[in-house]
Design a protein around this motif. Structure first.
Motif, mmCIF file in Angstrom:
data_model
loop_
_atom_site.group_PDB
_atom_site.id
_atom_site.type_symbol
_atom_site.label_atom_id
_atom_site.label_comp_id
_atom_site.label_asym_id
_atom_site.label_seq_id
_atom_site.Cartn_x
_atom_site.Cartn_y
_atom_site.Cartn_z
ATOM 1 N N ASN A 79 27.476 34.987 38.427
ATOM 2 C CA ASN A 79 28.144 34.204 39.463
ATOM 3 C C ASN A 79 27.278 33.025 39.899
ATOM 4 O OD1 ASN A 79 30.315 33.741 41.251
ATOM 5 N ND2 ASN A 79 29.147 34.615 42.929
ATOM 6 N N SER A 92 41.993 34.970 44.888
ATOM 7 C CA SER A 92 42.530 36.251 44.417
ATOM 8 C C SER A 92 41.422 37.249 44.139
ATOM 9 C CB SER A 92 43.357 36.038 43.147
ATOM 10 O OG SER A 92 44.428 35.179 43.404
ATOM 11 N N SER A 93 40.347 36.783 43.498
ATOM 12 C CA SER A 93 39.265 37.715 43.155
ATOM 13 C C SER A 93 38.564 38.204 44.421
ATOM 14 C CB SER A 93 38.272 37.057 42.200
ATOM 15 O OG SER A 93 37.594 36.002 42.838
ATOM 16 N N TRP A 98 33.142 41.762 39.326
ATOM 17 C CA TRP A 98 33.003 40.908 38.143
ATOM 18 C C TRP A 98 34.102 39.846 38.078
ATOM 19 C CZ3 TRP A 98 29.237 40.186 34.657
ATOM 20 C CH2 TRP A 98 28.199 41.123 34.634
ATOM 21 N N THR A 99 35.220 40.066 38.777
ATOM 22 C CA THR A 99 36.274 39.043 38.745
ATOM 23 C C THR A 99 35.840 37.762 39.438
ATOM 24 O OG1 THR A 99 37.317 39.788 40.802
ATOM 25 C CG2 THR A 99 38.057 40.828 38.769
ATOM 26 N N TYR A 143 42.413 31.366 41.809
ATOM 27 C CA TYR A 143 41.609 32.358 41.087
ATOM 28 C C TYR A 143 40.536 32.935 41.997
ATOM 29 C CZ TYR A 143 43.605 30.501 36.756
ATOM 30 O OH TYR A 143 44.437 30.099 35.763
ATOM 31 N N GLN A 144 39.816 32.032 42.691
ATOM 32 C CA GLN A 144 38.714 32.472 43.535
ATOM 33 C C GLN A 144 39.228 33.303 44.701
ATOM 34 O OE1 GLN A 144 36.375 29.747 46.316
ATOM 35 N NE2 GLN A 144 35.123 29.711 44.476
ATOM 36 N N ALA A 164 35.878 44.906 40.195
ATOM 37 C CA ALA A 164 36.448 43.775 40.938
ATOM 38 C C ALA A 164 35.380 42.732 41.240
ATOM 39 C CB ALA A 164 37.093 44.271 42.224
ATOM 40 N N ILE A 198 34.095 35.697 36.825
ATOM 41 C CA ILE A 198 35.109 35.362 35.812
ATOM 42 C C ILE A 198 36.016 34.256 36.329
ATOM 43 C CG2 ILE A 198 37.173 36.257 34.666
ATOM 44 C CD1 ILE A 198 35.666 38.945 34.408
ATOM 45 N N ALA A 199 36.447 34.382 37.596
ATOM 46 C CA ALA A 199 37.288 33.334 38.194
ATOM 47 C C ALA A 199 36.538 32.013 38.246
ATOM 48 C CB ALA A 199 37.721 33.758 39.592
ATOM 49 N N THR A 209 38.601 42.070 45.636
ATOM 50 C CA THR A 209 37.320 42.745 45.851
ATOM 51 C C THR A 209 37.232 43.290 47.270
ATOM 52 O OG1 THR A 209 36.317 41.188 44.307
ATOM 53 C CG2 THR A 209 34.830 42.456 45.687
ATOM 54 N N CYS A 247 25.870 40.852 37.411
ATOM 55 C CA CYS A 247 27.095 40.263 37.955
ATOM 56 C C CYS A 247 26.772 39.045 38.808
ATOM 57 C CB CYS A 247 27.825 41.319 38.775
ATOM 58 S SG CYS A 247 29.269 40.716 39.606
#
Lengths: 133, 97
Positions: free
Chosen positions: B71, A74-75, B18-19, A71-72, B16, B22-23, A79, B67
């Motif tokens: 995090n 990929s994000s 923000w992912t 997950y990390q 992106a 979220i991750a 980005t 954001c």
């Protein structure tokens, strides 16, 4: 929201990280470290650390594929990819925008490679069904 | 047209961003022992600096601040879980052996 803006007002437009007397004394004593007290210098360094740390872990072998967080990775890869492309669109194209593109490209590349390592490891874990005939 | 495309890509980049929190929040369900303390610390320091940067620029970017606050909370929670596991649970595991 207005209360929050009021609270943060003394920081708006203020690039100095620490302004108290201890920090002032410290950076007068060590003037070569004074550039660390400016957030416009710290921020790019921290951005680069998101590439340097994983690259170091890959090269030293301290991060095993099974410990990679998909997950990390990929994000961070997504980005980095988008901001790399964005850096090629904005004007003017100067050293700053090129460094922005390079930094994000490095981040996308090393986290993309981590995803590849993890995927390869997962495939190697699939044990073929033994033919017991 | 080119300007609208640039703005759209910029918006996509901000989305992106923000992912990342979220991750990190999605990973709170994982075992604490799987947390990488080095990368988690790096992300925590990174977000702390960018929280400051988001309001240092003019005009301040409050969405970016939000954001990175999210995090920061996620990464510090992960570090806390890892630290707790390191101190307490791993000791219990070694006691069992």
């Amino acid at each position: 929201m207005n209360a929050l803006r009021g609270l943060l007002n003394k920081y708006t437009g203020n690039q100095i990280v620490f302004s108290n007397k201890y920090a002032t004394t410290f950076f007068e004593k060590f003037p070569k470290l004074a550039f660390l007290n400016n957030v416009t210098n710290l921020a790019p360094m921290m951005k680069w650390s998101l590439s340097i740390v994983p690259i170091t872990q890959i090269l030293s072998g301290t991060k095993l594929p099974e410990n990679i967080d998909v997950y990390q990775a990929s994000s961070l890869c997504a980005t980095g990819s988008i901001w790399t492309y964005y850096a090629t669109l904005i004007s003017p194209q100067n050293t700053g925008t090129r460094m922005l593109a390079a930094c994000n490209a490095a981040m996308a590349a090393c986290h993309g490679y981590n995803i590849y390592r993890r995927t390869k490891w997962e495939k190697s874990q699939i044990i073929p069904i033994e033919n017991k005939n | 047209m080119a300007e609208r495309w640039t703005k759209m890509v910029g918006f996509l980049g901000a989305a992106a961003n923000w992912t990342i929190p979220i991750a990190s929040f999605m990973n709170l369900k994982n075992d604490p022992e799987k947390v990488d303390p080095i990368m988690t610390t790096t992300l925590a320091v990174y977000s702390a600096v960018f929280m400051r940067w988001a309001i240092a620029i003019y005009p301040p970017n409050y969405w970016l601040l939000g954001c990175h606050v999210a995090n920061e909370v996620a990464q510090l929670t992960q570090l806390g879980r890892y630290g707790k596991w390191k101190v307490f649970d791993s000791k219990q595991e070694s006691d069992k052996q």
